[in-house]
Design a protein around this motif. Structure first.
Motif, PDB file in Angstrom:
ATOM      1  N   VAL A 188      73.062  33.201  55.147  1.00  0.00           N
ATOM      2  CA  VAL A 188      74.154  33.687  55.976  1.00  0.00           C
ATOM      3  C   VAL A 188      74.613  32.573  56.912  1.00  0.00           C
ATOM      4  CG1 VAL A 188      73.679  36.153  55.903  1.00  0.00           C
ATOM      5  CG2 VAL A 188      72.493  34.745  57.577  1.00  0.00           C
ATOM      6  N   GLU A 228      77.957  35.801  54.325  1.00  0.00           N
ATOM      7  CA  GLU A 228      77.016  35.350  53.306  1.00  0.00           C
ATOM      8  C   GLU A 228      77.553  34.115  52.590  1.00  0.00           C
ATOM      9  OE1 GLU A 228      75.713  38.352  50.604  1.00  0.00           O
ATOM     10  OE2 GLU A 228      74.436  39.294  52.115  1.00  0.00           O
ATOM     11  N   ARG A 246      75.886  41.236  54.063  1.00  0.00           N
ATOM     12  CA  ARG A 246      75.619  40.966  55.481  1.00  0.00           C
ATOM     13  C   ARG A 246      76.871  40.531  56.238  1.00  0.00           C
ATOM     14  NH1 ARG A 246      70.471  37.213  54.105  1.00  0.00           N
ATOM     15  NH2 ARG A 246      71.806  36.848  52.294  1.00  0.00           N
ATOM     16  N   ASN A 247      78.016  40.476  55.574  1.00  0.00           N
ATOM     17  CA  ASN A 247      79.244  40.052  56.254  1.00  0.00           C
ATOM     18  C   ASN A 247      79.559  40.980  57.428  1.00  0.00           C
ATOM     19  OD1 ASN A 247      79.378  38.173  54.225  1.00  0.00           O
ATOM     20  ND2 ASN A 247      81.443  38.712  53.555  1.00  0.00           N
TER      21      ASN A 247
END
Length: 697
Positions: A188, A228, A246-247
């Motif tokens: 990330v 990401e 995970r954005n």
């Protein structure tokens, strides 16, 4: 030539500026006036916030004042993981020119390093290229407006909206890191977005409805981005992933939890939050740090400029010396929490100026603001682990004549990530007090070394809180942590030349403090740790904890007195021959490579030495100690931010902030990073802050 009038105007201006120009009149200030106005609300031209009568350490030494008993800090840590993506760009100026960076000789890397390079020549401040060493190339990983999600539109500068910006990468990139997953192929990217520039984001308007719409875009463009990234294999460039799990965008409307002793106090309660525990948004996010447990810290720096400000109490004046009735964003006109004249929201500014912690692995988590770490104009925070297992964070307060701080956790790091997430909520806060070891008469204000050949001495960490309670007479614990500057004034902290990034070297435990500049430093207030009157070029201080990682005392010496040796005769580079170094001015952020070498990014070189800002390598040991070598230069009017060095991967990463800051929407002065590309999504007629990676071609 393109039919786009903005691009035509930019090309015409930039072509005129590609010629080498005289720089004798380059520097009246430290930044462009528009940068000072937007970024820090003209902090350096307003009356000074710190009007305390704190003595310099020379005066302290001559008066033989008693020293306080303190609680200390440690040093040990982990190298931050980070990376980027790829674009070929030929250097405009010939790298390794004779007389610069060791006459162009490639630097011999220590064992384990993999980034040999010839230092580039300084780049004239009117050049709009990102210049890298011969044999290297660069490319943006992600730019302002790039969509993070598939339901976000492709960026169109002529069709911006709050809803679109909330799903796109934010504006004016600063702190940067990439936290790699165990495979090394995914991770990330986390990036701060410090502030906005309406003048190059939009055409002029006076329409109230349009100004409000733009204000909401500014709210969405600031804060932080979590994105990401992926790559084919370790050592290859990264690219970002649309719709990564995970954005996340964190903005001025994201809800944060206040932690620590000041949470719930009357000093942070407002009409919208009578409990004083939940804050909407984060502001002025500058530098940061990555913790050993994998979270990201972000410093709320110039938060005061976002509020219509009363400045009618000592506490308010200590964070902004003058009153204001309007701001650049205009939020106070329709969002009452940004009008600090309003009795219902007089405490709203007290809810900003903290270290923010986010978990980049969990997009559903609530980010937090840690009051135990104090409230001031945080440049950032960098965490290390002391010998006894407590964690320690070093922090600078980025304003002229303000202070260096550190925080020591109450509890020890453990194998439980869940427990570690609470480490910064409890602990004690300290401020630095320096002493020099040379006679007062030898500190002349010119930068000339004293008789012993070094600017050096010792110092103490003075407790502001002890065992979680106030250690400052006359201050409650909540007052220490909300009005931290006043508390530090009261204990006689040493006034410094704009303390910015401060980081421990993960290989040696020594701590490096970037002091960007202080043109207001007077002859009467110079001291051995700030030895230059009207310090325009800045300097770097090296600290060594002398009583163990959690000790109460430190030794220090000046590693660099920055400047162009051809102009500033008393510039100093750790004893290395100054005729062989790259000129450097206004150190801002620092980082380390795998061999423990220091890397410095700059903010203000164009207005002080006439060259574009850049990234510089500085070895710290042996015969090469102090040998400043320029690795890259950012484009015209840009600042170099967030350096990350992955030398074992052959990768270097920087965030390019405010390129073309002095231009206008109709006539931009930079075309970074697209430079005329017609690829989908490229906006070649406007500058776009971006994260870039540099790698060997």
């Amino acid at each position: 030539m393109s039919a786009d009038p903005r691009r035509n105007a930019a090309v015409s201006i930039i072509e005129n500026f590609r010629r080498p120009l005289p720089i004798a009149d380059h520097a009246r200030g430290k930044r462009l006036a528009v940068t000072c106005q937007l970024k820090c609300a003209n902090a350096c031209t307003n009356p000074e916030c710190n009007t305390s009568s704190n003595q310099t350490f020379q005066e302290v030494a001559s008066a033989a004042l008693s020293r306080r008993a303190l609680l200390g800090l440690g040093a040990a840590g982990a190298v931050a993981l980070a990376v980027g993506a790829a674009r070929s760009q030929a250097p405009l100026s010939a790298p390794g020119s004779a007389g610069v960076g060791g006459a162009g000789a490639a630097f011999g890397r220590p064992a384990g390093g993999s980034l040999p390079f010839d230092a580039i020549a300084p780049v004239n401040r009117y050049v709009d290229d990102l210049v890298v060493p011969s044999g290297y190339t660069w490319q943006p990983i992600i730019r302002w407006g790039d969509p993070l999600f598939s339901n976000a539109p492709v960026f169109d500068i002529d069709a911006q909206s709050p809803a679109a910006q909330a799903l796109q990468f934010g504006y004016n990139s600063d702190y940067l890191d990439i936290v790699a997953d165990p495979s090394g192929k995914t991770g990330v990217l986390v990036n701060n977005h410090e502030y906005c520039n309406p003048g190059i984001m939009f055409p002029p308007t006076t329409d109230p409805a349009e100004l409000r719409r733009r204000g909401d875009i500014f709210k969405a463009a600031q804060g932080m981005s979590v994105v990401e990234v992926t790559r084919r294999r370790t050592g290859t460039p990264w690219s970002y992933v649309v719709d990564g799990k995970r954005n996340r965008r964190i903005t001025v409307e994201t809800v944060f939890e206040l932690t620590g002793p000041a949470a719930g106090s009357d000093l942070v309660k407002t009409a919208a939050d009578p409990e004083g525990r939940w804050v909407r948004g984060t502001l002025g996010n500058c530098a940061g740090g990555t913790t050993p447990w994998g979270t990201i810290l972000s410093g709320e720096e110039n938060f005061n400029g976002y509020f219509a400000w009363a400045a009618d109490t000592p506490a308010q004046k200590r964070y902004q010396s003058t009153s204001s009735t309007s701001t650049e964003t205009g939020w106070e006109k329709y969002d009452p929490r940004f009008d600090a004249h309003n009795p219902d929201y007089v405490n709203e500014p007290n809810r900003f100026g903290y270290i923010v912690e986010i978990d980049p692995q969990d997009p559903t988590s609530t980010p937090r603001k840690h009051t135990a770490m104090g409230r001031f104009k945080h440049e950032g925070a960098n965490v290390i682990v002391a010998e006894d297992g407590r964690v320690v964070a070093y922090m600078g307060d980025d304003e002229r004549n303000d202070y260096l701080y550190k925080f020591v956790s109450k509890n020890r790091i453990s194998g439980s990530r869940k427990k570690n997430l609470d480490l910064l909520s409890e602990g004690d806060l300290y401020v630095a007090k320096f002493r020099g070891n040379s006679p007062v008469g030898e500190i002349t204000g010119t930068g000339a070394l004293p008789a012993d050949g070094l600017f050096d001495g010792s110092g103490d960490w003075v407790a502001l809180t002890r065992n979680g309670e106030s250690a400052v007479p006359g201050f409650t614990t909540e007052e220490v942590l909300v009005h931290t500057r006043l508390a530090a004034d009261a204990v006689g902290a040493t006034k410094m030349d704009r303390p910015e990034d401060v980081e421990p070297n993960p290989r040696t435990g020594k701590v490096y403090l970037a002091l960007t500049n202080n043109s207001a430093r007077s002859a009467a207030t110079v001291d051995e740790t700030n030895p230059v009157t009207g310090n325009r070029y800045g300097h770097v201080v090296e600290l060594t904890e002398t009583a163990g990682q959690a000790g109460t005392t430190f030794g220090w010496s000046i590693l660099l007195l920055c400047g162009d040796p051809a102009v500033f005769a008393n510039s100093y580079f750790g004893g290395f021959p100054k005729e062989l170094v790259s000129p450097i001015s206004c150190p801002d952020n620092v980082a380390f490579d795998s061999a423990g070498n220091l890397w410095i990014s700059t903010d203000g070189a164009p207005s002080t030495i006439g060259y574009n800002d850049g990234l510089f390598l500085v070895p710290l040991e042996g015969a090469e100690r102090g040998h400043v070598q320029q690795f890259l230069a950012v484009p015209r009017e840009a600042e170099t931010c967030g350096p990350v060095i992955h030398d074992r991967d052959g990768l270097v990463f920087v965030a390019v902030q405010h390129p073309g800051e002095g231009g206008t929407f109709a006539a931009p002065t930079s075309l970074f990073p697209d430079y005329g590309s017609t690829a989908p999504g490229d906006v070649s007629s406007a500058p776009r802050p971006a994260v870039v990676q540099v790698y060997r071609a």
